[in-house]
Scaffold this active site. Structure first.
Site, PDB file in Angstrom:
ATOM      1  N   HIS A 120      -7.451 -30.697 -18.621  1.00  0.00           N
ATOM      2  CA  HIS A 120      -6.459 -31.595 -18.024  1.00  0.00           C
ATOM      3  C   HIS A 120      -5.988 -32.642 -19.031  1.00  0.00           C
ATOM      4  CE1 HIS A 120      -8.016 -29.929 -14.243  1.00  0.00           C
ATOM      5  NE2 HIS A 120      -6.894 -30.360 -13.681  1.00  0.00           N
ATOM      6  N   LYS A 124      -6.402 -38.103 -16.953  1.00  0.00           N
ATOM      7  CA  LYS A 124      -7.125 -37.808 -15.712  1.00  0.00           C
ATOM      8  C   LYS A 124      -8.478 -38.516 -15.732  1.00  0.00           C
ATOM      9  CE  LYS A 124      -8.776 -33.951 -12.864  1.00  0.00           C
ATOM     10  NZ  LYS A 124      -8.209 -34.447 -11.608  1.00  0.00           N
TER      11      LYS A 124
HETATM   12  P1  NAP Z   1      -1.238 -41.233 -12.654  1.00  0.00           P
HETATM   13  O1  NAP Z   1      -0.074 -40.811 -13.491  1.00  0.00           O
HETATM   14  O2  NAP Z   1      -2.336 -42.050 -13.273  1.00  0.00           O
HETATM   15  O3  NAP Z   1      -0.643 -42.010 -11.391  1.00  0.00           O
HETATM   16  C1  NAP Z   1      -1.422 -42.708 -10.482  1.00  0.00           C
HETATM   17  C2  NAP Z   1      -0.556 -43.834  -9.932  1.00  0.00           C
HETATM   18  O4  NAP Z   1      -1.279 -44.491  -8.891  1.00  0.00           O
HETATM   19  C3  NAP Z   1      -0.198 -44.892 -10.982  1.00  0.00           C
HETATM   20  O5  NAP Z   1       1.207 -45.088 -10.948  1.00  0.00           O
HETATM   21  C4  NAP Z   1      -0.946 -46.127 -10.496  1.00  0.00           C
HETATM   22  O6  NAP Z   1      -0.217 -47.293 -10.740  1.00  0.00           O
HETATM   23  C5  NAP Z   1      -1.001 -45.869  -9.013  1.00  0.00           C
HETATM   24  N1  NAP Z   1      -2.042 -46.660  -8.341  1.00  0.00           N
HETATM   25  C6  NAP Z   1      -3.252 -47.047  -8.810  1.00  0.00           C
HETATM   26  N2  NAP Z   1      -3.915 -47.750  -7.866  1.00  0.00           N
HETATM   27  C7  NAP Z   1      -3.089 -47.824  -6.804  1.00  0.00           C
HETATM   28  C8  NAP Z   1      -3.217 -48.404  -5.524  1.00  0.00           C
HETATM   29  N3  NAP Z   1      -4.317 -49.067  -5.153  1.00  0.00           N
HETATM   30  N4  NAP Z   1      -2.182 -48.284  -4.658  1.00  0.00           N
HETATM   31  C9  NAP Z   1      -1.068 -47.611  -5.023  1.00  0.00           C
HETATM   32  N5  NAP Z   1      -0.890 -47.017  -6.225  1.00  0.00           N
HETATM   33  C10 NAP Z   1      -1.904 -47.131  -7.094  1.00  0.00           C
HETATM   34  O7  NAP Z   1      -1.953 -39.958 -12.012  1.00  0.00           O
HETATM   35  P2  NAP Z   1      -1.297 -38.577 -11.539  1.00  0.00           P
HETATM   36  O8  NAP Z   1      -1.334 -37.601 -12.656  1.00  0.00           O
HETATM   37  O9  NAP Z   1      -0.022 -38.833 -10.815  1.00  0.00           O
HETATM   38  O10 NAP Z   1      -2.422 -38.097 -10.515  1.00  0.00           O
HETATM   39  C11 NAP Z   1      -2.795 -38.901  -9.410  1.00  0.00           C
HETATM   40  C12 NAP Z   1      -4.010 -38.272  -8.720  1.00  0.00           C
HETATM   41  O11 NAP Z   1      -3.620 -37.002  -8.189  1.00  0.00           O
HETATM   42  C13 NAP Z   1      -5.203 -37.983  -9.640  1.00  0.00           C
HETATM   43  O12 NAP Z   1      -6.406 -38.164  -8.913  1.00  0.00           O
HETATM   44  C14 NAP Z   1      -5.046 -36.513  -9.991  1.00  0.00           C
HETATM   45  O13 NAP Z   1      -6.292 -35.891 -10.308  1.00  0.00           O
HETATM   46  C15 NAP Z   1      -4.500 -36.002  -8.680  1.00  0.00           C
HETATM   47  N6  NAP Z   1      -3.727 -34.764  -8.752  1.00  0.00           N
HETATM   48  C16 NAP Z   1      -3.930 -33.892  -7.743  1.00  0.00           C
HETATM   49  C17 NAP Z   1      -3.190 -32.734  -7.677  1.00  0.00           C
HETATM   50  C18 NAP Z   1      -3.393 -31.795  -6.527  1.00  0.00           C
HETATM   51  O14 NAP Z   1      -2.760 -30.721  -6.497  1.00  0.00           O
HETATM   52  N7  NAP Z   1      -4.240 -32.161  -5.557  1.00  0.00           N
HETATM   53  C19 NAP Z   1      -2.228 -32.475  -8.657  1.00  0.00           C
HETATM   54  C20 NAP Z   1      -2.042 -33.400  -9.685  1.00  0.00           C
HETATM   55  C21 NAP Z   1      -2.792 -34.557  -9.725  1.00  0.00           C
HETATM   56  P3  NAP Z   1      -0.698 -48.281 -11.938  1.00  0.00           P
HETATM   57  O15 NAP Z   1      -0.571 -47.450 -13.177  1.00  0.00           O
HETATM   58  O16 NAP Z   1       0.273 -49.391 -11.800  1.00  0.00           O
HETATM   59  O17 NAP Z   1      -2.108 -48.656 -11.623  1.00  0.00           O
END
Ligand code: NAP
Length: 206
Positions: A120, A124
């Protein structure tokens, strides 16, 4: 439907929000506006904040769709049951990944030795990935998992089965985050009809 999205500015959220709007839903930034008035809450944030976010939904009895990985599923299931509210979590919303898990489960019946390599993006936060954990669980539990975190990767997984004189590899590659959109739309349409508590896995909606 009115959707309150936690993680709207994240890598997945930036792809998901316009796609939800294109599908006819209203989308607000849940962190900025709160969840009151939403029909559904979606969370794609981080393992250390997802439970607190979903708790806000459960207080209002709003069904939730969770994509964030690496949280305590048993605890959330209990909280959702107590609130009489359905929640849905898929460790991977990509159809190909769901099939990879199914094929790995089948192959595990025939090969006694297997290991998982999940790769990943370096951003992550959790390891092993939710998909790798779910795959290992479906294969019977005791499967070594190797985690790679590097820039340039999105989400990839290999399940390797070793036998005498042969090696079977089942591999899935995510090449763009658009792949998660159809699965999330399906979950949004289905979650309100699910029983109270946490339903896990896209395969339970297919
Ligand atoms: P990312 O780029 O790090 O985005 C996460 C976002 O959440 C950031 O914009 C962050 O904002 C925000 N955030 C943090 N704390 C928060 C809160 N308390 N309330 C609201 N927003 C908040 O991560 P990503 O790649 O989008 O992935 C997000 C999650 O989804 C991860 O756990 C990843 O493993 C998972 N995921 C799952 C799948 C699936 O198919 N299930 C697919 C892809 C990813 P700040 O930067 O301002 O803190």
């Amino acid at each position: 439907m009115n959707i309150a999205l936690f993680g709207i500015n994240g890598k997945v959220g930036r792809v998901l929000a316009p796609a939800l709007e294109e599908a006819g839903h209203g989308v607000v930034d849940a962190r900025a506006t709160g969840v009151v008035g939403a029909d559904i809450v979606i969370d794609f944030t981080a393992p250390d904040v997802v439970v607190a976010n979903i708790s806000l939904a459960l207080v209002e009895r709003i069904p939730a769709v969770i994509g964030t990985t690496g949280f305590d599923q048993a605890m959330l299931d209990e909280a959702a049951r107590a609130a009489g509210t359905p929640c849905f979590y898929a460790p991977n919303f990509a159809l190909g990944a769901v099939l990879m898990m199914r094929f790995a489960q089948e192959a595990a019946r025939h090969f006694p030795r297997a290991e998982i390599v999940e790769l990943h993006a370096d951003t992550k936060r959790d390891a092993p990935s939710g998909t790798a954990r779910a795959t290992a669980e479906r294969m019977g539990g005791d499967v070594p998992i190797h985690s790679v975190r590097l820039p340039g990767l999105i989400a990839h997984q290999e399940v390797l089965f070793g036998g005498t004189g042969e090696l079977l590899t089942i591999r899935h590659d995510t090449t763009s985050r658009e792949v998660f959109v159809p699965g999330v739309l399906r979950a949004v349409e289905s979650v309100r009809g699910l029983p109270p508590g946490l339903t896990v896995g896209l395969e339970s909606l297919l």
